[in-house]
Design a protein around this motif. Structure first.
Motif, short mmCIF file in Angstrom:
data_model
loop_
_atom_site.label_atom_id
_atom_site.label_comp_id
_atom_site.label_asym_id
_atom_site.label_seq_id
_atom_site.Cartn_x
_atom_site.Cartn_y
_atom_site.Cartn_z
N GLU A 291 0.81 -1.21 0.00
CA GLU A 291 0.00 0.00 0.00
C GLU A 291 0.85 1.27 0.00
OE1 GLU A 291 -3.31 -0.02 -0.18
OE2 GLU A 291 -3.28 -2.22 -0.29
N TRP A 292 2.16 1.12 -0.10
CA TRP A 292 3.06 2.27 0.03
C TRP A 292 2.80 3.33 -1.05
CZ3 TRP A 292 6.30 3.80 3.78
CH2 TRP A 292 7.23 4.81 3.49
N GLY A 293 2.67 2.89 -2.29
CA GLY A 293 2.45 3.84 -3.39
C GLY A 293 1.18 4.66 -3.21
N PRO A 294 0.00 4.01 -3.06
CA PRO A 294 -1.24 4.78 -2.84
C PRO A 294 -1.19 5.63 -1.57
CG PRO A 294 -1.74 2.50 -3.43
CD PRO A 294 -0.27 2.57 -3.23
N ASP B 146 -8.52 0.66 3.64
CA ASP B 146 -8.84 -0.65 4.17
C ASP B 146 -7.90 -0.99 5.33
OD1 ASP B 146 -6.47 -1.05 2.91
OD2 ASP B 146 -7.23 -2.49 1.43
N PHE B 147 -7.93 -2.24 5.75
CA PHE B 147 -7.14 -2.71 6.88
C PHE B 147 -5.66 -2.46 6.66
CE2 PHE B 147 -4.72 -6.30 8.70
CZ PHE B 147 -4.98 -6.12 10.04
N TRP B 148 -5.18 -2.69 5.45
CA TRP B 148 -3.74 -2.57 5.17
C TRP B 148 -3.30 -1.12 5.14
CZ3 TRP B 148 -2.14 -7.23 5.91
CH2 TRP B 148 -2.95 -8.32 5.56
N MET B 149 -4.10 -0.26 4.53
CA MET B 149 -3.77 1.16 4.48
C MET B 149 -3.76 1.75 5.90
SD MET B 149 -3.18 3.85 2.43
CE MET B 149 -3.97 3.62 0.83
#
Length: 514
Positions: A340-343, A368-371
């Motif tokens: 999720e680093w790019g977004p 989401d959970f990851w972001m």
């Protein structure tokens, strides 16, 4: 065992009652509940004073108000918690505590785990290499870190760990290779001193560590890894295999082929399950319940593999595969978060400056959970490093001193006289007993940090327990202060019970009985 626990709980509950009663009376006498009215020029000032008295029930004797508060706090046992109201903000104390406790636990969990692991490992090696250059260097660094003011470290981290790093991430171009060369040489010297050995072995270690560090840094810079960091399946395979070998070496030695094959099998299973897990993460909305469930399954599989390979001691094999799978599980989780680093960095709220300097989360981040977890990790980074640096220094010194004392004991000489190799003597006999002092130190440190790393939380704007306590003291809010005292007191009780049981686990001569 049950009788022992009940006796300890009853005695500590009595102590907690006396402490809260005395502190309630002292705080009632010390706090100024009208501090904001004393400089007021309002024409109805007397009415405001009277309204404040009714709001805080100040006409009722303090002893009676304490028992009213105690009745509300006791309701927490049956799920009807009433810890009062923070009168200045108008919020209920329970709602304030929910966010503060979660933020503080998030802050201390990673810092405590990392500082304990690093402190024990470095302290043990320093004791083994007593009076060597490595030992003197670690002693110097430990005393230096231990003596540094926390507020100064935090300010430096903000400047060089966030502002400068964010500037570099926005344009990752090196102006000079001198810092990279210095870092590579420093890593070579560190591992040369840590591993020791003959002059030839030291030279090989120095050259290998320097070269590996240089190649790693060059790959990170040349491949554009900083713009889109990933671990990937190759990273999981390489790091997983390395973890299997290191865990086997530390646990039983590489000569135990059953354990080595078991850990390599676990690493291979982790690599094989990497892609299926990516599909699961993509098509299924994740949460922490799912994460802990998957971790439990992974641990069960690892223990099953260890018991299946057996070896001289099947549970030694299972324990080694257990630690191996923990590392692999963290790798897979970290890899998915980094996707999720790019977004995340391109989000308007982040503006390509991902390393945060203040707060527990970025405003207006909806993901989401990851972001959400990536956002939490970027905000946790600097305050966690500040806490790790200080705690690491103390754990290193405690471990070194304890190891030196243990290594001179008769049973260590007996183990060596029996022909056991040095790894078995250190890891199986010395280290276990050397950890006994830390069993009482670590819970106390955890209590202190759960109570709130006041300076760290204040500088980094982290709304945890420490900041809540300081803000409540400034605003003369009695109920939040009492809630803070009760929570830290309960945690102290639990931590001391845990310390007793850890003592019993580490030292078989100790038995917990009534």
């Amino acid at each position: 065992m049950l009788k022992f626990i009940l006796k300890r709980l009853l005695s500590t509950v009595l102590v907690l009652f006396v402490v809260t009663f005395v502190l309630y009376l002292l705080l009632n006498a010390a706090l100024d509940f009208f501090w904001d009215l004393r400089s007021s020029t309002s024409p109805n000032i007397e009415d405001l004073y009277e309204s404040r008295r009714r709001l805080l029930d100040l006409d009722t004797p303090a002893v009676v108000r304490y028992f009213k508060w105690l009745a509300g706090a006791g309701g927490c046992v049956i799920g009807q918690c009433d810890l009062g109201i923070a009168w200045y903000s108008g919020q209920e104390v329970t709602s304030q505590l929910q966010g503060a406790i979660v933020n503080t636990i998030k802050l201390i969990t990673a810092s405590t785990i990392v500082s304990v692991i690093l402190g024990v490992a470095v302290g043990m090696i320093s004791a083994i290499r007593q009076y060597s250059g490595f030992d003197y260097f670690i002693t110097f660094v430990s005393f230096l870190l231990y003596s540094l003011p926390v507020f100064w470290v935090a300010v430096l981290l903000k400047q060089f760990g966030a502002i400068e790093i964010n500037n570099f991430l926005s344009e990752p171009v090196l102006e000079s290779w001198v810092p990279i060369i210095v870092v590579c040489l420093a890593m070579g010297l560190f591992w040369m001193g840590a591993l020791g050995g003959s002059a030839r072995r030291r030279l090989i270690t120095f050259a290998s560590a320097t070269l590996i560090t240089f190649v790693t840094i060059y790959y990170i810079l040349a491949s554009g890894w900083l713009e889109q960091p990933r671990i990937g399946i190759i990273g999981v395979i390489v790091i997983g295999a390395g973890t299997a070998i290191v865990m086997t070496f530390l646990s039983t030695g590489l000569g135990n082929k059953r354990v080595l094959y078991a850990t390599l099998t676990v690493a291979a299973l982790g690599a094989l399950l990497y892609m299926p897990l990516q599909y699961l993460f993509y098509y299924r909305e994740m949460n922490w319940l799912w994460m802990f469930g998957l971790l439990a399954v992974a641990i069960a599989i690892a223990i099953g593999v260890g018991l299946a390979f057996r070896g001289p001691d099947p549970w030694d094999t299972a324990r080694t595969t257990f630690f191996t799978v923990l590392v692999i599980a963290v790798l897979v989780f970290a890899d998915r978060v980094l996707q999720e680093w790019g977004p995340y960095t391109s989000h308007p709220a982040i503006n390509n400056r991902p390393i945060a300097t203040i707060g527990a989360s970025a405003p207006n981040i909806a993901g989401d959970f990851w972001m959400t977890n990536l956002d939490s990790f970027t905000h946790l980074l600097l305050p966690s490093i500040a806490l790790i640096l200080i705690s690491f220094a103390s754990y290193t010194r405690y471990t070194r001193g304890s190891m030196l004392e243990v290594m001179g004991q008769d049973y260590i000489r007996t183990a060596r006289a029996k022909g056991l190799n040095e790894r078995t003597v250190v890891m199986r006999h010395a280290l276990r007993n050397a950890l006994l002092p830390l069993a009482s130190i670590i819970p106390v440190d955890a209590i202190t940090m759960i109570g709130g790393a006041v300076i760290t939380e204040t500088i980094f704007g982290w709304n945890g327990m420490g900041k809540l306590f300081i803000d409540s003291m400034r605003q003369s809010e009695l109920d939040p202060i009492m809630a803070y005292i009760v929570i830290t007191g309960i945690i102290a009780i639990v931590a001391n019970l845990v310390a007793d049981f850890v003592y019993a686990v580490l030292d078989p001569r100790i038995r917990v009985n009534a």
